[in-house]
Scaffold this motif. Structure first.
Motif, PDB file in Angstrom:
ATOM      1  N   THR A 155       0.841  -1.190   0.000  1.00 20.48           N
ATOM      2  CA  THR A 155       0.000   0.000   0.000  1.00 20.48           C
ATOM      3  C   THR A 155       0.881   1.246   0.000  1.00 20.48           C
ATOM      4  O   THR A 155       1.787   1.366   0.830  1.00 20.48           O
ATOM      5  N   PRO A 156       0.666   2.174  -0.941  1.00 21.94           N
ATOM      6  CA  PRO A 156       1.483   3.395  -0.953  1.00 21.94           C
ATOM      7  C   PRO A 156       1.362   4.155   0.359  1.00 21.94           C
ATOM      8  O   PRO A 156       0.287   4.218   0.956  1.00 21.94           O
ATOM      9  N   ARG A 157       2.480   4.727   0.805  1.00 24.17           N
ATOM     10  CA  ARG A 157       2.450   5.485   2.055  1.00 24.17           C
ATOM     11  C   ARG A 157       1.485   6.664   1.964  1.00 24.17           C
ATOM     12  O   ARG A 157       0.851   7.044   2.952  1.00 24.17           O
ATOM     13  N   VAL A 205      -6.834   1.298   3.565  1.00 25.75           N
ATOM     14  CA  VAL A 205      -5.636   1.441   4.406  1.00 25.75           C
ATOM     15  C   VAL A 205      -5.770   0.630   5.680  1.00 25.75           C
ATOM     16  O   VAL A 205      -4.829  -0.049   6.116  1.00 25.75           O
ATOM     17  N   LEU A 206      -6.944   0.661   6.293  1.00 27.47           N
ATOM     18  CA  LEU A 206      -7.173  -0.118   7.512  1.00 27.47           C
ATOM     19  C   LEU A 206      -7.022  -1.612   7.244  1.00 27.47           C
ATOM     20  O   LEU A 206      -6.396  -2.336   8.025  1.00 27.47           O
ATOM     21  N   ARG A 207      -7.569  -2.093   6.141  1.00 28.97           N
ATOM     22  CA  ARG A 207      -7.467  -3.513   5.818  1.00 28.97           C
ATOM     23  C   ARG A 207      -6.018  -3.903   5.523  1.00 28.97           C
ATOM     24  O   ARG A 207      -5.574  -4.989   5.900  1.00 28.97           O
ATOM     25  N   ALA A 208      -5.290  -3.021   4.855  1.00 25.97           N
ATOM     26  CA  ALA A 208      -3.890  -3.299   4.587  1.00 25.97           C
ATOM     27  C   ALA A 208      -3.079  -3.331   5.884  1.00 25.97           C
ATOM     28  O   ALA A 208      -2.146  -4.125   6.031  1.00 25.97           O
ATOM     29  N   HIS A 209      -3.448  -2.460   6.830  1.00 27.10           N
ATOM     30  CA  HIS A 209      -2.741  -2.419   8.110  1.00 27.10           C
ATOM     31  C   HIS A 209      -3.020  -3.672   8.932  1.00 27.10           C
ATOM     32  O   HIS A 209      -2.145  -4.170   9.635  1.00 27.10           O
ATOM     33  N   ILE A 213      -3.643   9.152  11.857  1.00 31.00           N
ATOM     34  CA  ILE A 213      -2.340   9.622  12.333  1.00 31.00           C
ATOM     35  C   ILE A 213      -1.604   8.494  13.051  1.00 31.00           C
ATOM     36  O   ILE A 213      -0.390   8.310  12.883  1.00 31.00           O
ATOM     37  N   TYR A 214      -2.330   7.710  13.832  1.00 29.38           N
ATOM     38  CA  TYR A 214      -1.735   6.568  14.537  1.00 29.38           C
ATOM     39  C   TYR A 214      -1.131   5.567  13.552  1.00 29.38           C
ATOM     40  O   TYR A 214       0.002   5.102  13.728  1.00 29.38           O
ATOM     41  N   ILE A 215      -1.872   5.253  12.486  1.00 27.73           N
ATOM     42  CA  ILE A 215      -1.373   4.307  11.482  1.00 27.73           C
ATOM     43  C   ILE A 215      -0.163   4.875  10.759  1.00 27.73           C
ATOM     44  O   ILE A 215       0.815   4.158  10.497  1.00 27.73           O
ATOM     45  N   LEU A 216      -0.205   6.165  10.444  1.00 21.42           N
ATOM     46  CA  LEU A 216       0.936   6.790   9.774  1.00 21.42           C
ATOM     47  C   LEU A 216       2.186   6.728  10.643  1.00 21.42           C
ATOM     48  O   LEU A 216       3.284   6.438  10.163  1.00 21.42           O
ATOM     49  N   VAL A 217       2.024   6.990  11.932  1.00 24.38           N
ATOM     50  CA  VAL A 217       3.162   6.959  12.851  1.00 24.38           C
ATOM     51  C   VAL A 217       3.699   5.538  12.990  1.00 24.38           C
ATOM     52  O   VAL A 217       4.913   5.297  12.926  1.00 24.38           O
ATOM     53  N   VAL A 218       2.795   4.568  13.144  1.00 18.71           N
ATOM     54  CA  VAL A 218       3.222   3.182  13.312  1.00 18.71           C
ATOM     55  C   VAL A 218       3.888   2.644  12.054  1.00 18.71           C
ATOM     56  O   VAL A 218       4.900   1.943  12.114  1.00 18.71           O
ATOM     57  N   SER A 219       3.340   2.986  10.884  1.00 21.47           N
ATOM     58  CA  SER A 219       3.904   2.471   9.635  1.00 21.47           C
ATOM     59  C   SER A 219       5.264   3.052   9.327  1.00 21.47           C
ATOM     60  O   SER A 219       6.064   2.436   8.612  1.00 21.47           O
ATOM     61  N   ARG A 220       5.576   4.222   9.871  1.00 20.61           N
ATOM     62  CA  ARG A 220       6.887   4.838   9.643  1.00 20.61           C
ATOM     63  C   ARG A 220       7.930   4.415  10.676  1.00 20.61           C
ATOM     64  O   ARG A 220       9.089   4.750  10.544  1.00 20.61           O
TER      65      ARG A 220
END
Length: 225
Positions: free
Chosen positions: A13-15, A80-84, A208-215
């Motif tokens: 999934t693209p960032r 995005v949620l499903r990819a996470h 924001i939580y997913i963005l922080v965790v994925s980085r």
């Protein structure tokens, strides 16, 4: 060789897609705020003569114009949620999660379409204030949004929080926040003005939580594998 490469590397999934939830939250919050400012007392306060005010009419038109784009970005947010979550998702909860999200979008689009139709019929000056179509349409649109769309949003929030907690990808505080938002949307949003803003707020926090965790950097053990 190309077949082996396709099998060996799953599509990522693209960032940038992680920002979809942020954009959705901003668009939906803006639409809700515009509607609430234009119609502070709800459907019962909406009359044809009341919409002779051009500023109020333009605010509602702007809000309705934002809804389709909010729905598009919401679908990206669901992706995005499903990819996470990944392949470990619980099939039962995931089905309710996806279904409630799709019904939420459908309800939101239907409410916006109904409101747009009502506005086009009742907004021009000189129309008869007693039009039955106006009375039916304004209550239909308002009820569809506050009673049905928001309750589907509650189910979506609840299942997302449950799925995230069971798989260990959501922290405890984020899960508790999701439960509180779901209860608010289920029992309060239909009667208390502005309470529906908790859904875009929750979506913003989760994004924001997913963005922080994925980085966050991966542990060394994952590289060694």
């Amino acid at each position: 060789m190309a077949t082996q490469r396709t099998k060996g590397h799953a599509l990522q999934t693209p960032r940038a897609a992680g920002l979809a939830g942020v954009v959705f939250a901003v668009l939906l919050a803006a639409a809700i705020i515009l509607i609430r400012l234009a119609i502070p007392e709800g459907a019962d306060a909406v009359t044809i003569r009341g919409f002779d005010d051009s500023s109020r009419r333009n605010a509602v038109k702007t809000a309705l114009a934002l809804v389709p784009f909010a729905g598009i970005f919401f679908l990206w947010f669901v992706g995005v949620l499903r990819a996470h979550v990944g392949d470990a998702e619980d099939k039962f909860i995931a089905t309710v999660f996806l279904g409630s999200g799709l019904i939420f979008v459908a309800s939101m689009f239907a409410a916006a379409a109904a409101a747009g139709g009502v506005l086009s019929v009742g907004a021009p000056a000189g129309n008869d204030p007693g039009l039955p179509s106006w009375d039916f349409g304004r209550h239909f649109a308002y009820t569809l949004l506050t009673d049905y769309a928001m309750r589907m949003a509650a189910v979506f929030t609840l299942t997302t929080s449950t799925l995230g907690y069971r798989l260990g990808i959501f922290s405890r505080w984020l899960t508790l926040l999701g439960l509180l938002v779901a209860v608010t949307l289920l029992f309060v949003a239909a009667t208390v003005a502005w309470s529906e803003l908790v859904f875009p707020l929750w979506s913003l926090i989760v994004s924001i939580y997913i963005l922080v965790v994925s980085r966050a950097p991966e542990p060394d053990g994952g590289k060694a594998a």
